[in-house]
Design a protein around this motif. Structure first.
Motif, short mmCIF file in Angstrom:
data_model
loop_
_atom_site.label_atom_id
_atom_site.label_comp_id
_atom_site.label_asym_id
_atom_site.label_seq_id
_atom_site.Cartn_x
_atom_site.Cartn_y
_atom_site.Cartn_z
N VAL A 12 0.88 -1.21 -0.30
CA VAL A 12 0.40 0.12 -0.08
C VAL A 12 1.17 1.32 -0.08
CG1 VAL A 12 -1.81 0.81 1.54
CG2 VAL A 12 -2.37 -1.46 1.00
N ARG A 13 0.95 1.86 -1.51
CA ARG A 13 1.34 2.95 -1.38
C ARG A 13 0.29 4.42 -1.40
NH1 ARG A 13 3.71 1.41 -6.74
NH2 ARG A 13 4.31 -1.12 -6.03
N VAL A 14 1.47 5.44 -0.31
CA VAL A 14 0.46 7.24 -0.09
C VAL A 14 1.01 7.78 -1.57
CG1 VAL A 14 0.35 9.47 0.78
CG2 VAL A 14 0.12 6.62 2.09
N GLU A 15 0.58 8.48 -2.64
CA GLU A 15 0.39 8.36 -3.79
C GLU A 15 -0.25 9.93 -3.95
OE1 GLU A 15 1.81 4.23 -6.27
OE2 GLU A 15 0.18 5.19 -6.17
N ASP A 16 0.71 10.40 -4.71
CA ASP A 16 -0.07 11.53 -5.82
C ASP A 16 -0.48 11.28 -7.01
OD1 ASP A 16 0.97 13.56 -3.80
OD2 ASP A 16 3.23 13.73 -4.74
N VAL A 17 -2.29 11.57 -6.84
CA VAL A 17 -2.59 11.16 -7.71
C VAL A 17 -3.48 12.16 -8.71
CG1 VAL A 17 -3.21 8.69 -7.34
CG2 VAL A 17 -4.67 10.86 -6.26
N PRO A 18 -4.38 12.22 -9.41
CA PRO A 18 -4.70 13.65 -10.12
C PRO A 18 -6.31 13.52 -9.41
CG PRO A 18 -4.84 12.02 -11.87
CD PRO A 18 -4.44 11.46 -11.02
N GLU A 19 -6.52 14.85 -8.31
CA GLU A 19 -8.05 15.39 -7.72
C GLU A 19 -8.83 14.80 -8.81
OE1 GLU A 19 -9.86 19.17 -6.30
OE2 GLU A 19 -8.22 18.52 -6.17
N PRO A 20 -10.84 14.11 -8.68
CA PRO A 20 -11.29 14.07 -9.90
C PRO A 20 -12.54 15.73 -8.88
CG PRO A 20 -11.26 12.87 -7.14
CD PRO A 20 -10.42 13.76 -6.82
N HIS A 21 -13.66 15.66 -10.20
CA HIS A 21 -14.26 16.49 -10.30
C HIS A 21 -15.87 16.12 -10.55
CE1 HIS A 21 -11.54 19.64 -8.77
NE2 HIS A 21 -10.86 18.98 -10.24
N PRO A 22 -16.66 16.31 -9.71
CA PRO A 22 -18.15 15.61 -10.06
C PRO A 22 -18.61 16.15 -11.53
CG PRO A 22 -18.42 17.86 -8.91
CD PRO A 22 -16.46 17.56 -8.89
N GLY A 23 -19.54 14.93 -11.77
CA GLY A 23 -19.80 14.63 -12.92
C GLY A 23 -21.60 15.08 -12.71
N PRO A 24 -22.42 15.01 -13.81
CA PRO A 24 -23.41 16.03 -13.40
C PRO A 24 -24.34 14.30 -12.13
CG PRO A 24 -23.40 15.64 -15.63
CD PRO A 24 -21.96 14.99 -15.27
N GLY A 25 -25.16 15.05 -11.21
CA GLY A 25 -25.81 14.31 -10.58
C GLY A 25 -24.51 13.96 -9.00
N GLN A 26 -23.16 14.52 -9.33
CA GLN A 26 -22.34 13.58 -8.49
C GLN A 26 -21.92 14.98 -7.41
OE1 GLN A 26 -19.44 12.51 -10.96
NE2 GLN A 26 -19.81 10.33 -10.22
N VAL A 27 -21.40 14.61 -6.45
CA VAL A 27 -20.69 15.75 -5.41
C VAL A 27 -19.26 15.12 -5.73
CG1 VAL A 27 -22.47 16.48 -3.98
CG2 VAL A 27 -20.97 14.26 -3.60
N GLN A 28 -18.44 16.12 -5.28
CA GLN A 28 -16.73 16.03 -4.57
C GLN A 28 -16.90 15.90 -2.77
OE1 GLN A 28 -13.61 19.22 -4.20
NE2 GLN A 28 -12.54 17.74 -5.77
N ILE A 29 -16.45 14.94 -2.72
CA ILE A 29 -15.92 15.45 -0.57
C ILE A 29 -14.46 15.41 -0.51
CG2 ILE A 29 -16.71 13.49 1.02
CD1 ILE A 29 -19.53 12.53 -0.07
N ALA A 30 -14.51 16.01 0.35
CA ALA A 30 -13.29 15.70 1.08
C ALA A 30 -13.72 15.36 2.10
CB ALA A 30 -12.78 17.55 1.20
N VAL A 31 -13.22 14.28 2.88
CA VAL A 31 -12.84 13.84 3.56
C VAL A 31 -11.59 13.94 4.95
CG1 VAL A 31 -12.49 11.60 3.81
CG2 VAL A 31 -12.41 11.63 1.92
N GLU A 32 -12.77 13.86 5.21
CA GLU A 32 -12.43 13.93 6.97
C GLU A 32 -11.35 13.54 7.52
OE1 GLU A 32 -14.67 17.72 9.41
OE2 GLU A 32 -16.27 16.79 7.95
N TRP A 33 -12.44 11.86 7.73
CA TRP A 33 -12.01 10.93 8.68
C TRP A 33 -12.09 9.97 7.62
CZ3 TRP A 33 -8.14 11.81 12.09
CH2 TRP A 33 -8.24 12.73 12.95
#
Length: 351
Positions: A12-33
């Motif tokens: 399991v690796r902590v990596e840099d990946v592209p930030e996803p953005h929402p399409g129709p009917g979706q939301v982006q969530i900033a994960v807290e925990w």
């Protein structure tokens, strides 16, 4: 953005990946925990198990290892996709982490947790809670006003135990025995207490886990290395046996003991995910006409579970045994839970 990605067994690796953005009917969530689940540990130790491979990508997401892990998460709505009106930026939410086809018999019957193409966010592709941000369809999003972010991360595992108690058909005031006092056993005991069980018995040999059972709702804690468990349960239930029992260990001997502890005509619910085909004497069911029921995750339970926590009926804070950052997920998260599993219940990760 950062994300914890599963590449294969022990990797399991902590990596840099592209930030996803929402399409129709979706939301982006900033994960807290996001909580580390036993399923995540199984993938780390022995996977890919549920994680799709390049030779067999997931039929709905097309995802394959490497995938982003994490499905027990809470967060804040950070971006709205086109057409979204049910949520606003800044709303604190949790998610039912499903990908389903919507077409099979199970989906049409409302049992979407048994979809024939079932996938889990955090196990089937790019989206997962061990990431700074993720995107999900609003169908699966639930507001958690009145809950802390940490409590929000416990909604998903509590929903597993709550769903199992509902499938058991336990009547108010009935007796229940939970076999295993790990994370799922503990939330099952808590759900039983919250939904009106008259007597909750927990069976567990490990000292540290036995100590946690009363706080979760156990009236009695039995050590199978010290007593004949079916006999002890009959003694505690006026000779009847428990009305319902719950197998939360995935061990042949535990399933046998759970069935043997169930009253004639009662119900044994299998909550655990097994790592091997079970070996079991089916006559033990036949001779007492015991119902053996499988319970998979949850369906249509989140709103009820959120209210159990909001009202204080279930104290989920007691199950949090660690809080770490994403960069420490392997050493202080996965390895801690593997090497010291008896003293831990739920370790939360903050991306």
């Amino acid at each position: 953005m950062k994300a914890a990605r599963f590449h294969g067994r022990g990797d399991v690796r902590v990596e840099d990946v592209p930030e996803p953005h929402p399409g129709p009917g979706q939301v982006q969530i900033a994960v807290e925990w996001c909580g580390i689940c036993g399923t995540d540990l199984h993938e780390y130790l022995d996977g890919p198990i549920f994680a799709p491979t390049p030779a067999s990508p997931h039929p709905l997401t097309g995802g394959a290892v490497p995938i982003t892990l994490g499905h027990e998460f809470s967060g804040v709505v950070a971006e709205l996709g086109p057409g979204v009106t049910a949520f606003s930026e800044g709303d604190r939410v949790v998610v039912e982490p499903y990908d389903v086809c919507g077409e099979c018999t199970a989906c049409r019957d409302g049992r979407y947790n048994t979809c024939r193409k079932l996938g889990f966010i955090g196990l089937d592709g790019e989206q997962g809670g061990f990431a700074e941000r993720m995107v999900v369809d609003t169908r699966w999003v639930h507001a958690i006003d009145g809950l802390t972010p940490e409590q929000g991360a416990l909604v998903e595992p509590l929903a597993v135990g709550y769903h199992a108690t509902k499938l058991s058909g336990l009547a108010p005031g009935g007796s229940a025995a939970v076999f295993g006092s790990g994370p799922i056993g503990l939330v099952t005991a808590a759900a039983l207490r919250a939904t009106g069980a008259g007597q909750v018995i927990v069976v567990e040999p490990a000292e540290a886990r036995k100590a946690k059972a009363p706080g979760a709702g156990a009236d009695h804690v039995l050590d199978p290395t010290e007593v004949d468990v079916p006999e002890a349960i009959r003694e505690l239930t006026d000779g009847r046996g428990a009305d319902v029992t719950f197998e939360c260990a995935g061990v042949d001997e535990v399933l046998a003991a759970a069935v043997a502890s169930t009253r004639p005509g009662g119900t044994c619910v299998n909550v655990s995910i097994w790592g091997h085909p079970a070996t079991f004497d089916v006559n033990a069911l036949v001779f007492s006409e015991i119902h053996l029921v499988g319970s998979l995750a949850y369906a249509n339970r989140h709103e009820e579970v959120i209210e159990l926590i909001r009202s204080g009926t279930v104290d989920v804070d007691q199950f949090i045994t660690g809080r770490i950052g994403l960069d420490d997920i392997v050493d202080r998260g996965f390895r801690e839970l593997i090497d010291h599993k008896e003293s831990n219940v739920k370790i939360l990760v903050q991306p």
